[in-house]
Scaffold this active site. Structure first.
Site, mmCIF file in Angstrom:
data_model
loop_
_atom_site.group_PDB
_atom_site.id
_atom_site.type_symbol
_atom_site.label_atom_id
_atom_site.label_comp_id
_atom_site.label_asym_id
_atom_site.label_seq_id
_atom_site.Cartn_x
_atom_site.Cartn_y
_atom_site.Cartn_z
ATOM 1 N N CYS A 25 -7.567 1.440 9.029
ATOM 2 C CA CYS A 25 -6.272 1.101 9.053
ATOM 3 C C CYS A 25 -5.668 1.314 10.310
ATOM 4 O O CYS A 25 -5.398 2.489 10.855
ATOM 5 C CB CYS A 25 -5.777 1.573 7.859
ATOM 6 S SG CYS A 25 -3.809 1.259 7.707
ATOM 7 N N THR B 277 0.776 -1.280 -0.121
ATOM 8 C CA THR B 277 -0.172 0.076 0.093
ATOM 9 C C THR B 277 0.783 1.200 -0.061
ATOM 10 O O THR B 277 0.686 2.308 -0.806
ATOM 11 C CB THR B 277 -0.898 -0.125 1.302
ATOM 12 O OG1 THR B 277 -0.015 -0.378 2.175
ATOM 13 C CG2 THR B 277 -2.075 -0.773 0.907
ATOM 14 N N PHE C 41 -7.772 5.285 4.458
ATOM 15 C CA PHE C 41 -7.468 4.212 5.396
ATOM 16 C C PHE C 41 -9.009 3.562 5.948
ATOM 17 O O PHE C 41 -8.914 2.972 6.948
ATOM 18 C CB PHE C 41 -6.628 4.883 6.349
ATOM 19 C CG PHE C 41 -5.407 5.484 5.861
ATOM 20 C CD1 PHE C 41 -4.425 4.564 5.682
ATOM 21 C CD2 PHE C 41 -5.333 6.751 5.695
ATOM 22 C CE1 PHE C 41 -3.114 5.032 5.268
ATOM 23 C CE2 PHE C 41 -4.078 7.295 5.319
ATOM 24 C CZ PHE C 41 -2.894 6.331 5.056
#
Ligand code: HEM
Length: 228
Positions: free
Chosen positions: A164, A33, A157
């Protein structure tokens, strides 16, 4: 024969345990990512040299030339953070976030959702929705200036309890990588053509064509670079 089977079972169990471990989960979720975000950001900057120039001016003024940009410097680089936000808006590495399951019946946007339904949030579409963003397909880091309270519109996120856990770390990793790349090198496209911004396929969304660019060490950073 039985002994061999037991041995194979042990090997498979080892692999399962290894992949189950939190360390591995974080490694996989965190590396691709962040690397994807850095590549998209650099590509966008190469296609917008005026924005790259502004980022470089901010880094030169706030970090200087005597040390590599470091973690404490990041809070002094709001324009760089805006570039990261704008990159993650246009090219969220996980465009559908992770599938979630509704724990009870609920209503979202007028739709009745039954308990146990698998839900996918299309962050990519929200990030490009003209009802939410002005001029949504343009790369404009300035749009985030003085807009810290609008974070709910930007969800690379995810958001809420399952968002996240590496978001803060990712912002630092991407920020430090970009800051040092811009601080130490002059960047140019390999030709007249703009960098191709088509999206490829993958668990995270990569560039369809990997970025190729030219870079040259900046004269003012030679001393720092030669000590690395
Ligand atoms: C630019 C970098 C990154 C992006 C865009 C990103 C994005 C995401 C997204 C969208 C999710 C799912 C959230 C949801 O569905 O609401 C997620 C989950 C997760 N991320 Fe990241 N992430 C990044 C970097 C990292 C880093 C650096 C780490 C670890 C050091 C990390 C660890 C995780 C973990 C463990 C999960 C799963 C959380 C769970 O099981 O609920 N991520 N990430």
């Amino acid at each position: 024969m039985l002994r061999t089977k037991k041995k194979i079972d042990e090997i498979f169990q080892g692999v399962i345990d290894e992949n189950r471990s939190e360390d591995k989960k974080f490694l996989i979720a965190g590396t691709e990512t962040s690397a994807t975000a850095i590549e998209w950001a650099l590509s966008l900057l190469l296609n917008h040299p005026d924005i790259l120039k502004k980022a470089r001016a901010e880094i030169d003024a706030m970090v200087g030339k005597d040390h590599l940009a470091d973690e404490p410097d990041l809070s002094k680089l709001p324009y760089l953070q805006n570039i990261i936000n704008e990159t993650l808006r246009l090219f969220p590495p996980a465009p559908l976030l992770l599938p979630l399951e509704s724990s009870k019946d609920c209503t979202i946007g007028g739709f009745h959702i039954e308990r146990g339904t698998m839900l996918l949030v299309n962050a990519w579409a929200i990030h490009r929705d003209p009802n939410v963003w002005d001029d949504p397909t343009s790369f404009k880091p300035e749009r985030f200036e003085g807009r810290e309270n609008e974070a709910y519109k930007l969800l690379p996120f995810g958001i809420g309890r399952r968002s996240c856990p590496g978001a803060g770390f990712a912002n630092r990793v991407v920020g430090l990588a970009l800051a040092t790349l811009i601080q130490c090198f002059e960047w140019e496209r390999i030709g007249e053509e703009f960098v191709d911004m088509s999206e490829g396929q993958g668990i995270t969304v990569p560039k369809a064509k990997p970025l190729q660019a030219m870079c040259r060490a900046r004269e003012r950073m030679i001393n720092v670079l030669s000590e690395l």
